[in-house]
Design a protein around this motif. Structure first.
Motif, PDB file in Angstrom:
ATOM      1  N   SER A   1       0.821  -1.216   0.000  1.00 20.45           N
ATOM      2  CA  SER A   1       0.000   0.000   0.000  1.00 20.45           C
ATOM      3  C   SER A   1       0.852   1.262   0.000  1.00 20.45           C
ATOM      4  N   LYS A   2       2.166   1.094   0.210  1.00 17.22           N
ATOM      5  CA  LYS A   2       3.129   2.202   0.268  1.00 17.22           C
ATOM      6  C   LYS A   2       2.761   3.205   1.371  1.00 17.22           C
ATOM      7  N   GLU A   3       2.367   2.661   2.522  1.00 18.02           N
ATOM      8  CA  GLU A   3       2.026   3.480   3.676  1.00 18.02           C
ATOM      9  C   GLU A   3       3.113   3.354   4.738  1.00 18.02           C
ATOM     10  N   LEU A   4       3.473   4.492   5.298  1.00 21.17           N
ATOM     11  CA  LEU A   4       4.449   4.564   6.374  1.00 21.17           C
ATOM     12  C   LEU A   4       3.694   4.874   7.662  1.00 21.17           C
ATOM     13  N   THR A   5       3.812   4.011   8.655  1.00 18.33           N
ATOM     14  CA  THR A   5       3.161   4.226   9.946  1.00 18.33           C
ATOM     15  C   THR A   5       4.240   4.509  10.975  1.00 18.33           C
ATOM     16  N   ILE A   6       4.058   5.595  11.723  1.00 16.83           N
ATOM     17  CA  ILE A   6       5.005   5.977  12.773  1.00 16.83           C
ATOM     18  C   ILE A   6       4.224   6.099  14.076  1.00 16.83           C
ATOM     19  N   TRP A   7       4.704   5.415  15.120  1.00 19.68           N
ATOM     20  CA  TRP A   7       4.060   5.471  16.418  1.00 19.68           C
ATOM     21  C   TRP A   7       4.678   6.571  17.273  1.00 19.68           C
ATOM     22  N   SER A   8       3.845   7.193  18.092  1.00 22.96           N
ATOM     23  CA  SER A   8       4.235   8.205  19.087  1.00 22.96           C
ATOM     24  C   SER A   8       4.851   9.448  18.469  1.00 22.96           C
ATOM     25  N   LEU A   9       4.456   9.782  17.247  1.00 23.87           N
ATOM     26  CA  LEU A   9       4.942  11.013  16.632  1.00 23.87           C
ATOM     27  C   LEU A   9       4.339  12.221  17.345  1.00 23.87           C
ATOM     28  N   TYR A  10       3.061  12.094  17.701  1.00 23.09           N
ATOM     29  CA  TYR A  10       2.395  13.113  18.512  1.00 23.09           C
ATOM     30  C   TYR A  10       2.509  12.697  19.978  1.00 23.09           C
ATOM     31  N   ILE A  11       2.550  13.673  20.868  1.00 22.97           N
ATOM     32  CA  ILE A  11       2.600  13.374  22.296  1.00 22.97           C
ATOM     33  C   ILE A  11       1.287  12.713  22.674  1.00 22.97           C
ATOM     34  N   SER A  12       1.395  11.572  23.354  1.00 23.79           N
ATOM     35  CA  SER A  12       0.187  10.855  23.749  1.00 23.79           C
ATOM     36  C   SER A  12       0.474  10.021  24.985  1.00 23.79           C
ATOM     37  N   ASN A  13      -0.533   9.311  25.415  1.00 23.67           N
ATOM     38  CA  ASN A  13      -0.426   8.420  26.553  1.00 23.67           C
ATOM     39  C   ASN A  13       0.558   7.304  26.207  1.00 23.67           C
ATOM     40  N   LEU A  14       1.516   7.028  27.076  1.00 19.02           N
ATOM     41  CA  LEU A  14       2.522   5.996  26.807  1.00 19.02           C
ATOM     42  C   LEU A  14       1.904   4.607  26.666  1.00 19.02           C
ATOM     43  N   GLU A  15       0.792   4.367  27.345  1.00 18.50           N
ATOM     44  CA  GLU A  15       0.139   3.063  27.257  1.00 18.50           C
ATOM     45  C   GLU A  15      -0.622   2.901  25.947  1.00 18.50           C
ATOM     46  N   ASN A  16      -0.982   4.010  25.334  1.00 18.77           N
ATOM     47  CA  ASN A  16      -1.727   3.972  24.084  1.00 18.77           C
ATOM     48  C   ASN A  16      -1.091   4.973  23.111  1.00 18.77           C
ATOM     49  N   PRO A  17       0.053   4.621  22.505  1.00 15.79           N
ATOM     50  CA  PRO A  17       0.771   5.584  21.665  1.00 15.79           C
ATOM     51  C   PRO A  17      -0.014   5.955  20.407  1.00 15.79           C
ATOM     52  N   SER A  18       0.176   7.190  19.979  1.00 12.87           N
ATOM     53  CA  SER A  18      -0.485   7.643  18.752  1.00 12.87           C
ATOM     54  C   SER A  18       0.096   6.882  17.567  1.00 12.87           C
ATOM     55  N   LYS A  19      -0.707   6.748  16.538  1.00  9.58           N
ATOM     56  CA  LYS A  19      -0.299   6.035  15.327  1.00  9.58           C
ATOM     57  C   LYS A  19      -0.607   6.952  14.156  1.00  9.58           C
ATOM     58  N   THR A  20       0.447   7.379  13.448  1.00  8.93           N
ATOM     59  CA  THR A  20       0.304   8.296  12.322  1.00  8.93           C
ATOM     60  C   THR A  20       0.595   7.529  11.038  1.00  8.93           C
ATOM     61  N   ILE A  21      -0.374   7.496  10.127  1.00  7.11           N
ATOM     62  CA  ILE A  21      -0.211   6.820   8.852  1.00  7.11           C
ATOM     63  C   ILE A  21       0.008   7.874   7.781  1.00  7.11           C
ATOM     64  N   LEU A  22       1.103   7.711   7.038  1.00  6.74           N
ATOM     65  CA  LEU A  22       1.484   8.685   6.015  1.00  6.74           C
ATOM     66  C   LEU A  22       1.543   8.011   4.650  1.00  6.74           C
ATOM     67  N   ILE A  23       1.234   8.798   3.625  1.00  5.12           N
ATOM     68  CA  ILE A  23       1.396   8.334   2.244  1.00  5.12           C
ATOM     69  C   ILE A  23       2.325   9.277   1.521  1.00  5.12           C
ATOM     70  N   LYS A  24       3.054   8.744   0.578  1.00  9.95           N
ATOM     71  CA  LYS A  24       4.047   9.533  -0.140  1.00  9.95           C
ATOM     72  C   LYS A  24       3.373  10.384  -1.219  1.00  9.95           C
ATOM     73  N   VAL A  25       3.798  11.634  -1.313  1.00 12.58           N
ATOM     74  CA  VAL A  25       3.285  12.531  -2.327  1.00 12.58           C
ATOM     75  C   VAL A  25       3.961  12.168  -3.644  1.00 12.58           C
ATOM     76  N   GLN A  26       3.169  11.903  -4.650  1.00 11.90           N
ATOM     77  CA  GLN A  26       3.711  11.577  -5.971  1.00 11.90           C
ATOM     78  C   GLN A  26       3.791  12.844  -6.795  1.00 11.90           C
ATOM     79  N   LEU A  27       4.984  13.191  -7.212  1.00  5.93           N
ATOM     80  CA  LEU A  27       5.175  14.404  -8.020  1.00  5.93           C
ATOM     81  C   LEU A  27       5.121  14.085  -9.489  1.00  5.93           C
TER      82      LEU A  27
END
Length: 123
Positions: free
Chosen positions: A97-123
């Motif tokens: 799917s070409k998706e990059l997921t990064i955990w705890s990028l935003y400040i959040s509860n340590l027991e429930n870390p944030s999950k940020t899903i990113l997609i690449k911009v196609q130029l």
């Protein structure tokens, strides 16, 4: 028959010798935007080891140095002029799917870390 078998072996060896290993880090170079969130997080990874991060879609873009540890599935960020300031985030990359997921990028509860899903911009 021997020639056909020999030709098949040569073809197989040639096919494998032409394949190049490209690391995920090469795939990450470019601009990424948060999936399905208009005005969300953006990250631009450059090929010289700099990352430009904007978490809240304002003009506050910050530059960091980055490196990937593919074995540990972690991205390490640090301030460009202070490598001792390094911290890490767990990540996963879905090649299909070409998706990059990064955990705890935003400040959040340590027991429930944030999950940020990113997609690449196609130029």
């Amino acid at each position: 028959m021997k020639k056909l078998r020999f030709l098949s072996i040569i073809l197989i060896l040639f096919t494998f010798s032409c394949q190049k290993e490209i690391s995920n880090e090469f795939d990450f170079v470019g601009q990424w935007i948060e999936k399905e969130i208009r005005g969300g997080c953006t990250i631009e990874f450059t090929d010289n080891g700099s990352a430009f991060l904007n978490l809240y879609s304002n003009d506050n873009v910050r530059e960091y140095a980055y490196r990937f540890d593919e074995e540990a599935n972690k991205i390490f960020f640090s301030l460009p002029d202070n490598p001792d300031s390094e911290w890490s985030h767990k990540y996963s990359y879905d090649g299909t799917s070409k998706e990059l997921t990064i955990w705890s990028l935003y400040i959040s509860n340590l027991e429930n870390p944030s999950k940020t899903i990113l997609i690449k911009v196609q130029l």
